[in-house]
Enzyme design. Structure first.
Site, PDB file in Angstrom:
ATOM      1  N   SER A   7       0.833  -1.199   0.000  1.00  0.00           N
ATOM      2  CA  SER A   7       0.000   0.000   0.000  1.00  0.00           C
ATOM      3  C   SER A   7       0.871   1.254   0.000  1.00  0.00           C
ATOM      4  CB  SER A   7      -0.914   0.008   1.226  1.00  0.00           C
ATOM      5  OG  SER A   7      -1.581   1.259   1.327  1.00  0.00           O
ATOM      6  N   HIS A  31      -0.797  -1.701  -4.027  1.00  0.00           N
ATOM      7  CA  HIS A  31      -2.168  -1.474  -3.573  1.00  0.00           C
ATOM      8  C   HIS A  31      -2.414   0.029  -3.538  1.00  0.00           C
ATOM      9  CE1 HIS A  31      -5.814  -2.869  -1.447  1.00  0.00           C
ATOM     10  NE2 HIS A  31      -5.722  -1.738  -0.762  1.00  0.00           N
ATOM     11  N   ASP A  33      -4.855   2.876  -2.498  1.00  0.00           N
ATOM     12  CA  ASP A  33      -5.998   3.211  -1.654  1.00  0.00           C
ATOM     13  C   ASP A  33      -6.668   4.489  -2.162  1.00  0.00           C
ATOM     14  OD1 ASP A  33      -5.944   1.185   0.485  1.00  0.00           O
ATOM     15  OD2 ASP A  33      -3.971   2.015   0.894  1.00  0.00           O
ATOM     16  N   MET A  35      -9.488   6.995  -1.725  1.00  0.00           N
ATOM     17  CA  MET A  35     -10.416   7.432  -0.682  1.00  0.00           C
ATOM     18  C   MET A  35     -11.009   8.788  -1.046  1.00  0.00           C
ATOM     19  SD  MET A  35      -8.202   6.475   2.718  1.00  0.00           S
ATOM     20  CE  MET A  35      -7.255   4.954   2.823  1.00  0.00           C
ATOM     21  N   HIS A  64      -8.183  -0.031  -4.881  1.00  0.00           N
ATOM     22  CA  HIS A  64      -9.149  -0.285  -3.811  1.00  0.00           C
ATOM     23  C   HIS A  64     -10.017   0.960  -3.665  1.00  0.00           C
ATOM     24  CE1 HIS A  64      -9.720  -1.396   0.744  1.00  0.00           C
ATOM     25  NE2 HIS A  64     -10.864  -1.325   0.078  1.00  0.00           N
ATOM     26  N   MET A  66     -12.385   2.962  -2.039  1.00  0.00           N
ATOM     27  CA  MET A  66     -13.098   3.271  -0.797  1.00  0.00           C
ATOM     28  C   MET A  66     -13.843   4.589  -0.996  1.00  0.00           C
ATOM     29  SD  MET A  66     -10.246   2.067   2.010  1.00  0.00           S
ATOM     30  CE  MET A  66      -8.809   2.281   0.960  1.00  0.00           C
ATOM     31  N   MET A 135     -11.310  -6.121   5.687  1.00  0.00           N
ATOM     32  CA  MET A 135     -10.640  -5.005   6.346  1.00  0.00           C
ATOM     33  C   MET A 135     -10.425  -5.379   7.808  1.00  0.00           C
ATOM     34  SD  MET A 135     -10.041  -2.737   4.064  1.00  0.00           S
ATOM     35  CE  MET A 135      -9.349  -1.579   5.260  1.00  0.00           C
ATOM     36  N   ASP A 173      -6.419  -6.503   4.952  1.00  0.00           N
ATOM     37  CA  ASP A 173      -5.869  -5.153   4.817  1.00  0.00           C
ATOM     38  C   ASP A 173      -6.008  -4.422   6.139  1.00  0.00           C
ATOM     39  OD1 ASP A 173      -5.179  -2.568   4.159  1.00  0.00           O
ATOM     40  OD2 ASP A 173      -6.583  -2.371   2.493  1.00  0.00           O
ATOM     41  N   GLY A 175      -3.061  -3.305   9.554  1.00  0.00           N
ATOM     42  CA  GLY A 175      -2.337  -3.802  10.713  1.00  0.00           C
ATOM     43  C   GLY A 175      -1.598  -5.102  10.464  1.00  0.00           C
TER      44      GLY A 175
END
Length: 215
Positions: A7, A31, A33, A35, A64, A66, A135, A173, A175
């Site tokens: 990511s 990846h 993200d 958003m 991805h 979101m 997630m 995805d 932590g």
């Protein structure tokens, strides 16, 4: 073998080319993200960042989405070079239609669910997807801690996949890092999305070798 999806939200974006080149020998894909500041409380990447990535890497890219309007962005991200599109169950009123639309372009279609969303909401879409992304943090920001109860969710999904003879991939995805990546693969996870676990991890080469040893 499980793959590492890096990511770039956790990368030093002022040196993105150098950051990707630094880790590309230890990762399998990028990846992205995306958003919108509405579905999740952050505002990140659009088409230009994917265009920039494509000037220096041919690695697969998972976009991805979101966002509250994923259907409006699918074609654009594919045209810019995404090799997988991940959309959220929570914002797709016509999830099957969106999945089939993504696959019509010849790219993979993953469906993501947030921590509080039950696996039961995916029951009717499972035969059609290429993968499910669980997630394991509340989406929006890098560096969050893995929510411990998500391990049971992952195990439940692997059991469903086996009992119903499905072949979709399982991705996680949030932590994910040195302390849990190997155990997640042992649970049946196929795609490890990692931000800090890639770009801020001095132990990345060793972690990669540990994951490869699980063949």
């Amino acid at each position: 073998m499980a793959i590492i999806s890096a990511s770039i939200l956790a990368a030093n974006l002022s040196e993105l080319k150098e950051e990707v080149r630094r880790v590309e020998g230890f990762i399998d894909e990028i990846h992205l993200d995306v958003m919108d500041g509405h579905f999740v409380p952050n505002l990140t990447f659009g088409y230009p960042i994917l265009e920039a990535l494509r000037t220096f890497t041919n690695m697969p890219v998972d976009a991805h989405l979101m966002v509250t309007n994923p259907a409006e962005l699918i074609k654009g991200f594919i045209e810019k070079g995404a090799t997988r599109i991940t959309i959220h169950q929570e914002v797709c009123y016509h999830l099957h239609r969106n999945v089939e639309y993504i696959k019509s372009f010849g790219v993979e279609a993953f469906v993501a669910i947030n921590p509080a969303t039950s696996l039961n909401t995916l029951d009717e879409i499972l035969p059609y997807v290429d993968g499910i992304l669980i997630m394991t943090v509340n989406p929006g920001f890098s560096g969050q801690k893995f929510i411990p109860t998500m391990t049971e969710k992952i195990k439940k999904l692997t059991d469903i996949r086996k009992s119903r003879n499905f072949d979709f991939k399982i991705a996680v995805d949030g932590g994910v890092g040195n302390e849990n990546a190997v155990e997640l693969v042992k649970m049946g996870v196929d795609v490890l999305v990692m931000g800090y676990g890639v770009f801020r991890n001095p132990n990345l080469p060793n972690l990669r070798n540990e994951i490869k040893s699980l063949l």
